[in-house]
Design a protein around this motif. Structure first.
Motif, PDB file in Angstrom:
ATOM      1  N   SER A 231       0.826  -1.211   0.000  1.00  0.00           N
ATOM      2  CA  SER A 231       0.000   0.000   0.000  1.00  0.00           C
ATOM      3  C   SER A 231       0.861   1.262   0.000  1.00  0.00           C
ATOM      4  O   SER A 231       0.530   2.245  -0.677  1.00  0.00           O
TER       5      SER A 231
ATOM      6  N   GLU B  92       2.273   1.720  -3.529  1.00  0.00           N
ATOM      7  CA  GLU B  92       1.272   2.180  -4.488  1.00  0.00           C
ATOM      8  C   GLU B  92       0.836   3.621  -4.230  1.00  0.00           C
ATOM      9  O   GLU B  92       0.182   4.221  -5.096  1.00  0.00           O
ATOM     10  N   ASN B  93       1.147   4.167  -3.056  1.00  0.00           N
ATOM     11  CA  ASN B  93       0.745   5.540  -2.734  1.00  0.00           C
ATOM     12  C   ASN B  93       1.920   6.498  -2.699  1.00  0.00           C
ATOM     13  O   ASN B  93       1.794   7.614  -2.180  1.00  0.00           O
TER      14      ASN B  93
ATOM     15  N   PRO C 148       0.604  10.203  -5.526  1.00  0.00           N
ATOM     16  CA  PRO C 148      -0.781  10.398  -5.076  1.00  0.00           C
ATOM     17  C   PRO C 148      -1.782   9.935  -6.136  1.00  0.00           C
ATOM     18  O   PRO C 148      -1.603  10.172  -7.328  1.00  0.00           O
ATOM     19  N   ARG C 149      -2.843   9.254  -5.664  1.00  0.00           N
ATOM     20  CA  ARG C 149      -3.834   8.725  -6.592  1.00  0.00           C
ATOM     21  C   ARG C 149      -4.839   9.769  -7.038  1.00  0.00           C
ATOM     22  O   ARG C 149      -5.454   9.646  -8.088  1.00  0.00           O
TER      23      ARG C 149
END
Length: 781
Positions: free
Chosen positions: A130, A133-134, A137-138
């Motif tokens: 996590s 994947e961050n 920024p999404r």
């Protein structure tokens, strides 16, 4: 003299060998206790205050076979083994670490490494998927602040007191601030490593996560880790598998998922249609009742007031009708349809109503049972289902934990035998299944409901028609929710195989597309377990095969009872002998060995699990013959309950710290399942004939009826719920007794909640339509 000296020398050698600790450990190992591996850590030279000291290396130093320091130091040699794109982005990653860029530090922080728990079974060095994947920024609304690129010395204000009850001490509130972004796309890679070391005799399989540039392929990551780890003199690493987003599963292009969506959409349409039609019929019925009231009917007899029913409707007292027993004009006699057109009309109407949510919810939640049902069965099924969920929850939790060795501690505890011997819960299902099949068949036959199949047929042909009718009913009853679950398992396991940090517990993502037809034919237990789809579906396969064998016995017993009884006895004894032989030839030791160790030879094979089903059939016939009425003395009741409870408890807890001989182990393997069924036989007979007492109050409690009615869907779906919980995590579980209890309770609630909806959509409509077919078959021509 020489002989005496030789004898003395042999005695001394024998004494020394007995006193040798290694020999004692070897003896202990042979008895089943694990021997700790030997470790030999290297010496390192450390400087402290200008002095050099040689000390043993720490475990963390030895196991630190890969990190960004080692990667940077060996990059000149390693970069020749990776592609040009990966080489470029990795060099930018290393340059970002030198400049202490936040994005590079986060990538390093998100990668897995040794922390603690090497001796406690921590094989998952997953890092944080996590976090990886961050790093970017999404959401586009987050602003990246370019300040703080140079690190100035300043004081960090850490709160010493929680600002609110929902936050911990030291947590700083506010949005995430991104001071810099990586110049390339990042991705998370999971590897399965074979670790072979020279500092210990132990070999381990590790699961390590790395946050690396997306452009790197799986072969690039494998080369980077293997080449970089070569600098470690004490550890040899072999990358066995790499999973990454390069092989991401596109669920929208999966054929099984598309079929699932189509079937689900059709079922939802039918549910809406059936429920709407049900409400329409009810509204129409109320409207007809209101229109049927004439002026003569409104002359009320005031001596008897109107009454109000539970649903709020009033029943009007009508004393003006001369004959109360004569039906009102306009009403129809409640008779079966006798024409083909009426039968077709009935089938269409009832088929639509079979999908009514309101009707099916009432059926599932009904607090009453029919005369053809044995109430105590509901309690046995509900408790056994909870026992099954407990066992499967523990299996998955042990598999995905960072303290796997904790299992070896808790399994030595007395009450852990409840989980170890959880296989008896499935024997309860076999027993109740055989009991209900036998009881209902004999009772249905006694009521003459099977007579239409015998019209103008010989005994042989009527028996054949009975057999195929029973098999067809069984197939239709089970297959709809089973097919749906098969599709869900295949799709979810494919998705988790490419998206979870954990590997799937079984090969369902590979086996289900190839071997699903074995499940639908209920023959998957006749093939190797390595090729099985939905491992827990072995029960359905065995139970269906038992049903087919039992159907032959029941049909035969109706006209030739002794022949049917002899056939049952032959199958029973053959099952015992076969199971004992397999257990003895494979040196299976109940109580010491893992119950699933011989899964493909003993655990799931129908010829080893047949006993409880046949005993259930005998009990069903007995209750039918006695019409659930039996007179027993007080001594008989007390003795029966004492023996039954002692038998059941002994089977679950009796092998605690007991080592059986090979012959005793084989006999236990052969007879224990049937002994469990015999213990349950008394419980059912006593509770059904009025001698159950407090046990019958619990097992026949009406609150258990709804849970029992959705047990089938709960059995199908609960492993899916458990897997979704485990494989959705970013890191492994940490086992503990209280934690496991809480997880188990949550799994029970989640499994039954999901099963309720699946039962409404797939199981209950099929059961209702099978009742329609029963009406059609029973309609006189």
């Amino acid at each position: 003299m020489k002989k005496s000296a030789l004898f003395l020398l042999l005695a001394c050698v024998a004494t020394a060998k007995c006193a040798d600790p290694d020999s004692a450990n070897e003896m202990e190992y042979r008895e089943g206790t694990r021997v700790d591996p030997k470790y030999s850590l290297p010496q390192v030279n450390l400087s402290a205050g200008g002095n050099h000291t040689v000390v043993p290396a720490s475990l963390a130093r030895v196991l630190n076979f890969y990190n960004t320091e080692v990667l940077a130091a060996n990059w000149e040699r390693t970069k020749g083994f990776v592609g040009a794109g990966c080489r470029r982005d990795v060099e930018m990653y290393l340059q970002g670490l030198r400049k202490m860029e936040n994005w590079a530090l986060k990538m390093d922080d998100a990668s897995g490494r040794y922390s603690t728990g090497w001796f406690w079974g921590n094989h998952y060095w997953t890092g944080s998927q996590s976090l990886c994947e961050n790093i970017v920024p999404r959401t586009k609304s987050i602003i990246v602040h370019p300040e703080n690129r140079t690190r100035a010395s300043r004081e960090a204000e850490v709160p010493r007191r929680a600002s609110s009850p929902s936050q911990s001490v030291g947590y700083v509130t506010g949005p995430i601030k991104y001071t810099s972004l990586p110049p390339f796309t990042v991705s998370f890679f999971m590897m399965r490593l074979d670790l072979n070391s020279s500092f210990t005799t132990e070999e381990k399989i590790l699961h390590v996560g790395l946050c690396m540039p997306y452009v790197c392929t799986d072969s690039d990551i494998k080369a980077i880790v293997e080449e970089t780890s070569k600098s470690s003199t004490k550890i040899s690493i072999k990358v066995e598998a790499v999973r990454s987003h390069h092989n991401r599963f596109n669920i929208w292009k999966d054929q099984t998922f598309i079929i699932l969506c189509g079937v689900t959409s059709v079922v939802v349409v039918f549910l809406i249609l059936g429920t709407s039609y049900d409400f329409y019929l009810e509204h129409n019925e109320k409207r007809k009742k209101l229109l049927s009231i004439t002026p003569n009917h409104l002359k009320l007899d005031m001596s008897m007031p109107d009454t109000k029913t539970k649903n709020g409707m009033y029943i009007v007292n009508n004393n003006n009708r001369p004959n109360r027993d004569e039906p009102e004009s306009g009403t129809k006699h409640n008779s079966r349809p006798r024409t083909t057109k009426a039968i077709i009309k009935l089938i269409i109407k009832e088929s639509i109503l079979a999908f009514s949510l309101r009707a099916n919810i009432r059926t599932i939640c009904d607090q009453s049972v029919s005369s053809d049902t044995i109430p105590v069965i509901h309690g046995l099924k509900s408790i056994s289902m909870a026992w099954v969920i407990l066992g499967h929850t523990c299996i998955i939790a042990f598999k995905y934990s960072d303290n796997m060795e904790y299992r070896k501690v808790v399994q030595k505890e007395f009450f852990f035998q409840t989980i170890t011997n959880g296989a008896f819960s499935v024997d309860t299902f076999f027993f109740t299944s055989g009991l209900l099949v036998s009881f209902l068949y004999f009772r249905t036959n006694a009521k003459g409901k099977l007579d239409p199949l015998r019209i103008r047929q010989s005994n042989f042909m009527s028996g054949v028609m009975h057999f195929f009718g029973l098999v067809a009913y069984r197939f239709a009853r089970l297959t709809a929710p089973y097919l749906f679950t098969l599709g869900v398992v295949e799709v979810t396991m494919k998705w988790f195989n490419y998206n979870s940090v954990f590997e799937p517990p079984t090969m369902d993502h590979v086996n289900c597309p190839d071997y699903w037809w074995r499940n639908i034919l209920y023959i998957n237990t006749l093939f190797p377990v390595e090729e099985m789809c939905m491992l827990w579906s072995w029960y359905l396969s065995d139970d269906t095969q038992f049903y087919i064998v039992g159907a032959v016995m029941l049909i035969l017993a109706v006209s030739h009872f002794k022949s049917g009884a002899c056939l049952l006895l032959i199958f029973m004894i053959s099952s015992w002998i076969t199971t004992g032989y397999i257990a003895y030839s494979n040196s299976h030791m109940p109580g010491s060995d893992d119950p699933l160790a011989l899964f493909d030879k003993i655990y799931d094979k129908p010829w080893t699990r047949l006993g409880p089903y046949l005993i259930g059939m005998c009990v069903g016939w007995f209750l039918f013959k006695k019409n659930c009425q039996l007179n027993m003395s007080k001594l008989t009741v007390i003795s029966g309950w004492t023996v039954s409870i002692a038998c059941l408890l002994a089977l679950v807890y009796g092998l605690y710290e007991v080592n059986l001989s090979p012959i005793a182990g084989a006999a236990y393997s052969a007879l224990s399942h049937s002994a469990w069924a015999m213990g349950l036989a008394w419980v059912v007979v006593a509770c059904s004939t009025g001698y159950g007492g407090f046990a019958n109050t619990i097992l026949s409690s009406t609150i258990l009826y709804p849970f029992s009615r959705i047990t089938y869907c709960a059995y199908l779906l609960h492993p899916v719920v458990i897997r979704v919980m485990a494989m959705s995590m970013d890191s492994p579980l940490h086992l503990g007794s209280l934690v496991m209890i809480i997880i188990f309770l949550g799994q029970v609630v989640a499994s039954y909640s999901l099963s309720f909806f699946v039962s409404l959509a797939f199981e209950a409509p099929m059961v209702s339509m099978l009742r329609i077919m029963t009406k059609v078959v029973g309609t006189p021509k």
